[in-house]
Write a protein that holds these residues in place. Structure first.
Motif, short mmCIF file in Angstrom:
data_model
loop_
_atom_site.label_atom_id
_atom_site.label_comp_id
_atom_site.label_asym_id
_atom_site.label_seq_id
_atom_site.Cartn_x
_atom_site.Cartn_y
_atom_site.Cartn_z
N TYR A 7 15.36 167.59 98.52
CA TYR A 7 15.77 166.52 97.60
C TYR A 7 17.20 166.05 97.91
O TYR A 7 17.48 164.85 97.87
N GLU A 8 18.05 167.00 98.22
CA GLU A 8 19.44 166.63 98.53
C GLU A 8 19.53 165.85 99.84
O GLU A 8 20.34 164.93 99.97
N LEU B 215 18.49 162.37 99.01
CA LEU B 215 19.51 161.63 98.26
C LEU B 215 20.70 161.23 99.13
O LEU B 215 21.38 160.25 98.83
N PRO C 119 20.61 157.43 97.73
CA PRO C 119 21.24 158.07 96.58
C PRO C 119 20.60 157.78 95.23
O PRO C 119 20.86 158.51 94.27
N GLN C 120 19.77 156.74 95.13
CA GLN C 120 19.17 156.39 93.85
C GLN C 120 17.66 156.63 93.82
O GLN C 120 16.96 156.11 92.95
N LEU D 52 16.09 162.37 92.47
CA LEU D 52 17.08 162.63 91.43
C LEU D 52 16.51 163.52 90.33
O LEU D 52 17.13 164.50 89.90
N ARG E 227 15.59 167.07 91.74
CA ARG E 227 16.78 167.87 92.07
C ARG E 227 17.28 168.57 90.81
O ARG E 227 17.58 169.78 90.83
N ALA F 93 23.35 166.54 87.06
CA ALA F 93 22.18 166.02 87.78
C ALA F 93 21.28 165.21 86.84
O ALA F 93 20.77 164.15 87.21
N GLU G 179 22.98 161.96 86.14
CA GLU G 179 22.87 161.04 87.28
C GLU G 179 21.53 160.33 87.26
O GLU G 179 21.44 159.12 87.50
N TYR G 180 20.46 161.07 86.95
CA TYR G 180 19.13 160.44 86.87
C TYR G 180 19.12 159.39 85.75
O TYR G 180 18.69 158.25 85.95
N TYR H 82 20.72 155.84 86.18
CA TYR H 82 19.96 154.82 86.90
C TYR H 82 18.60 154.53 86.25
O TYR H 82 18.10 153.41 86.36
#
Length: 330
Positions: free
Chosen positions: A154-155, A158, A162-163, A168, A171, A187, A190-191, A194
Motif C-alpha cells: 500500500y505504501e 501511495l 498519493p490519493q 489510503l 494502509r 492515516a 489522510e483518507y 480526500y
C-alpha cells in the motif's frame, strides 16, 4: 538487374511488406482496444462478449480479443469463463502487465488466492509502477494475515499515487492490525481528507473515534449517517473558521433536499455557556444565510457550558468544545 540488386530489391520488398503488416496489426490492435474500452465503459458487457467471442473464434491467437472477452465475462460475474480467456491472453502476450493483473483478478473471483498473488507479482515484475497490482497484492497479503507485507504494498502504491482511495484506506487498516495506533490516526485522517463521503468514510470516522480522535464524526441526519469534519471556530470566539464551511455546506444541501428534517444544533463549551450559545447561533446563521430554502424554524440551537460526553470504542470521552447535529425530536 544483377543478382545482388535483385536480392536487395527482395529484401526491401520484404521490409516494406513487413512494415505494412505491422501497421495493419497495429490498426487492428487499436480498433480492438477502442472497441473493448467502449464496451467496458458503457457497461454493455453482453454485446462485448458477443463481439469478442466472434473475434476469438476467427483468430484464437488474438490476445487483445481474449483479454477484452475475459474482462467482459468478469464484469458479468462469469469468473470461470473470464479466467480461461485472461489466462490465455497473458500466455499469448506474456510481456503485457495489464493482462497478468486482470488474470489475477479473475483468480480472486475464483477464490484461487495463490494464483492471484502470482499473477500480481508477474505484473509488477513487468511494470514496477503498476499501482493497481501493488494495491491488489496488498489486499491478497492482508486477507492472508501477512499484514506487514500488505502495508509495504500500500505504501508503494501511495508513493506512485498519493490519493489512491483503496491504498489510503487499507494502509490505515493495516496499521491498526499491526497495533501502530500513533500512525493509524493520521492515516485515517489522510483518507478522510480526500474521501469524506460514503460507507468507507463512515467506517474511517468510526475507527478514528475509537482511537479517541474526533476530527471527523458521523451524525445521523434524517435517516442518513453523514460524516462531517470538526466544526472549528476562531480561538475563543464564535466566528466560524473557514475549515468548517465544507461540512456545513454538505449539511445545508441535505436540509435543502429533504425539507422534513428538523435539526438540533447542540453546542458545548466547557466553562462558557454564553460562548457555546453564540457558536451554535453562528452555525444556525451560516446555514440559514447560505441556504435560503431552509426555514430557520427547522434549526434549533441547544447549548451547554459542560463538555460533551461521547462513547467510542468502549470508552467515555469528554470534548471540551464541540458542535453536534441531531434530528430534532418531534
Amino acid at each position: 538487374m544483377n543478382l545482388k540488386r535483385r536480392n536487395q530489391s527482395m529484401v526491401f520488398m520484404v521490409i516494406a511488406l513487413t512494415g505494412l503488416w505491422l501497421i495493419g496489426c497495429a490498426t487492428l490492435g487499436l480498433q480492438t482496444q477502442m472497441q473493448g474500452e467502449k464496451y467496458l465503459s458503457s457497461g454493455d458487457y453482453k454485446t462485448g462478449i458477443e463481439a469478442f467471442s466472434v473475434r476469438v473464434k476467427e483468430n484464437p491467437e488474438d490476445a487483445a480479443a481474449r483479454y477484452y472477452l475475459g474482462r467482459c465475462f468478469l464484469a458479468e460475474k462469469r469468473a470461470e469463463e473470464a479466467s480461461i480467456q485472461l489466462k490465455k491472453a497473458a500466455a499469448l502476450n506474456p510481456g503485457k502487465a495489464e493482462y497478468h493483473f486482470w488474470e489475477g483478478v479473475s483468480y480472486w473471483a475464483l477464490l484461487d488466492f495463490d494464483s492471484e498473488r502470482q499473477s500480481y507479482q508477474r505484473a509488477i515484475a513487468l511494470a514496477p509502477n503498476h499501482v493497481p497490482a501493488h494495491v491488489y497484492l496488498g489486499h491478497n497479503y492482508l486477507d492472508k494475515g501477512e499484514t506487514a507485507k500488505a502495508l509495504s504494498e500500500y505504501e508503494t502504491a501511495l508513493k506512485l499515487d498519493p490519493q489512491h482511495p483503496e491504498a489510503l484506506f487499507n494502509r490505515a487498516l493495516a496499521l491498526g492490525k499491526l497495533g501502530r495506533s500513533r500512525d493509524e490516526v493520521p492515516a485515517w485522517k489522510e483518507y478522510l481528507k480526500y474521501y469524506p463521503d460514503g460507507s468507507l468514510a463512515r467506517k474511517a470516522a468510526e475507527n478514528l473515534n475509537r482511537l479517541g480522535d474526533f476530527t471527523y464524526r458521523n451524525h445521523l441526519i434524517g435517516i442518513r449517517l453523514v460524516t462531517l469534519d470538526w466544526i472549528r471556530f476562531q480561538p475563543g470566539e464564535s466566528t466560524l473558521d473557514k475549515t468548517a464551511e465544507p461540512s456545513l455546506r454538505v449539511l445545508g444541501s441535505i436540509l435543502s433536499i429533504n425539507k422534513t428534517i428538523k435539526l438540533e444544533i447542540s453546542s458545548y463549551c466547557k466553562g462558557d455557556a454564553a460562548l457555546a450559545e453564540a457558536r451554535g447561533m453562528s452555525v444556525r446563521k451560516f446555514l440559514a444565510d447560505e441556504f435560503p430554502s431552509v426555514d430557520p424554524a427547522r434549526l434549533n440551537v441547544s447549548f451547554s457550558g459542560q463538555p460533551e460526553k461521547i462513547v467510542a470504542g468502549g470508552k467515555v470521552y469528554a470534548l471540551n468544545y464541540s458542535i453536534a447535529f441531531r434530528n430534532l425530536k418531534k
